[in-house]
Scaffold this motif. Structure first.
Motif, PDB file in Angstrom:
ATOM      1  N   MET A   1       0.851  -1.156   0.000  1.00 53.31           N
ATOM      2  CA  MET A   1       0.000   0.000   0.000  1.00 53.31           C
ATOM      3  C   MET A   1       0.906   1.231   0.000  1.00 53.31           C
ATOM      4  N   ILE A   2       0.640   2.160  -0.906  1.00 52.30           N
ATOM      5  CA  ILE A   2       1.426   3.387  -0.982  1.00 52.30           C
ATOM      6  C   ILE A   2       0.914   4.380   0.052  1.00 52.30           C
ATOM      7  N   LEU A   3       1.836   4.896   0.870  1.00 50.42           N
ATOM      8  CA  LEU A   3       1.482   5.914   1.862  1.00 50.42           C
ATOM      9  C   LEU A   3       1.562   7.309   1.268  1.00 50.42           C
ATOM     10  N   TYR A   4       2.630   7.564   0.523  1.00 55.70           N
ATOM     11  CA  TYR A   4       2.809   8.869  -0.124  1.00 55.70           C
ATOM     12  C   TYR A   4       3.908   8.729  -1.169  1.00 55.70           C
ATOM     13  N   SER A   5       4.041   9.744  -1.997  1.00 56.21           N
ATOM     14  CA  SER A   5       5.080   9.757  -3.023  1.00 56.21           C
ATOM     15  C   SER A   5       5.839  11.076  -2.952  1.00 56.21           C
ATOM     16  N   GLN A   6       7.131  10.993  -3.221  1.00 52.05           N
ATOM     17  CA  GLN A   6       7.953  12.190  -3.324  1.00 52.05           C
ATOM     18  C   GLN A   6       8.410  12.308  -4.770  1.00 52.05           C
ATOM     19  N   PHE A   7       8.568  13.548  -5.233  1.00 55.41           N
ATOM     20  CA  PHE A   7       8.965  13.793  -6.608  1.00 55.41           C
ATOM     21  C   PHE A   7      10.329  14.474  -6.633  1.00 55.41           C
ATOM     22  N   TRP A   8      11.173  14.017  -7.560  1.00 59.57           N
ATOM     23  CA  TRP A   8      12.547  14.498  -7.663  1.00 59.57           C
ATOM     24  C   TRP A   8      12.868  14.856  -9.098  1.00 59.57           C
ATOM     25  N   GLU A  26      -5.714  11.490   3.901  1.00 56.52           N
ATOM     26  CA  GLU A  26      -5.418  10.702   5.086  1.00 56.52           C
ATOM     27  C   GLU A  26      -6.234   9.430   5.032  1.00 56.52           C
ATOM     28  N   LEU A  27      -5.657   8.399   5.576  1.00 58.65           N
ATOM     29  CA  LEU A  27      -6.355   7.122   5.633  1.00 58.65           C
ATOM     30  C   LEU A  27      -7.003   6.943   7.001  1.00 58.65           C
ATOM     31  N   ASP A  28      -8.107   6.240   7.019  1.00 60.44           N
ATOM     32  CA  ASP A  28      -8.769   5.868   8.272  1.00 60.44           C
ATOM     33  C   ASP A  28      -8.124   4.572   8.745  1.00 60.44           C
ATOM     34  N   TRP A  29      -7.155   4.702   9.639  1.00 58.99           N
ATOM     35  CA  TRP A  29      -6.372   3.537  10.068  1.00 58.99           C
ATOM     36  C   TRP A  29      -7.191   2.529  10.871  1.00 58.99           C
ATOM     37  N   THR A  30      -8.426   2.875  11.203  1.00 60.59           N
ATOM     38  CA  THR A  30      -9.273   1.912  11.906  1.00 60.59           C
ATOM     39  C   THR A  30     -10.021   1.013  10.920  1.00 60.59           C
ATOM     40  N   ALA A  31      -9.960   1.339   9.634  1.00 66.11           N
ATOM     41  CA  ALA A  31     -10.654   0.547   8.606  1.00 66.11           C
ATOM     42  C   ALA A  31      -9.935  -0.785   8.393  1.00 66.11           C
ATOM     43  N   GLN A  35      -9.903  -2.254   2.860  1.00 56.30           N
ATOM     44  CA  GLN A  35     -10.412  -0.903   2.592  1.00 56.30           C
ATOM     45  C   GLN A  35      -9.275   0.115   2.560  1.00 56.30           C
ATOM     46  N   LEU A  36      -8.288  -0.059   3.447  1.00 57.11           N
ATOM     47  CA  LEU A  36      -7.123   0.817   3.434  1.00 57.11           C
ATOM     48  C   LEU A  36      -6.389   0.734   2.099  1.00 57.11           C
ATOM     49  N   VAL A  37      -6.191  -0.482   1.630  1.00 61.88           N
ATOM     50  CA  VAL A  37      -5.490  -0.691   0.361  1.00 61.88           C
ATOM     51  C   VAL A  37      -6.262  -0.058  -0.787  1.00 61.88           C
TER      52      VAL A  37
END
Length: 73
Positions: A1-8, A26-31, A35-37
């Motif tokens: 699962m991707i949390l975030y991306s940085q660009f260079w 933001e993700l609902d970490w209680t899901a 569903q998170l994926v």
């Protein structure tokens, strides 16, 4: 699962961080994991469609898997 991306950007042999998309999510970490994926996938695809482009632009995604949330499971 991707949390975030940085660009260079690579220019003249140097690497510079550049602004990515202005999307903030933001993700609902209680899901449940599934569903998170799915939510992360949806946001990642949207982020990719808005990302800066160019032959010298790289993306570095940061990702986790289920075991990162609950080590030992």
């Amino acid at each position: 699962m991707i949390l975030y991306s940085q660009f260079w950007r690579v220019d003249a042999g140097r690497t510079y961080g550049i602004s990515g998309t202005a999307l903030e999510w933001e993700l609902d970490w209680t899901a449940p994991w599934e569903q998170l994926v799915e939510k992360a996938r949806t946001w990642s695809l949207l982020e990719a469609s808005e990302a800066p482009v160019g032959d010298n632009v790289l993306v570095a995604p940061t990702w986790i898997d289920r075991t990162d949330l609950r080590p030992g499971e």
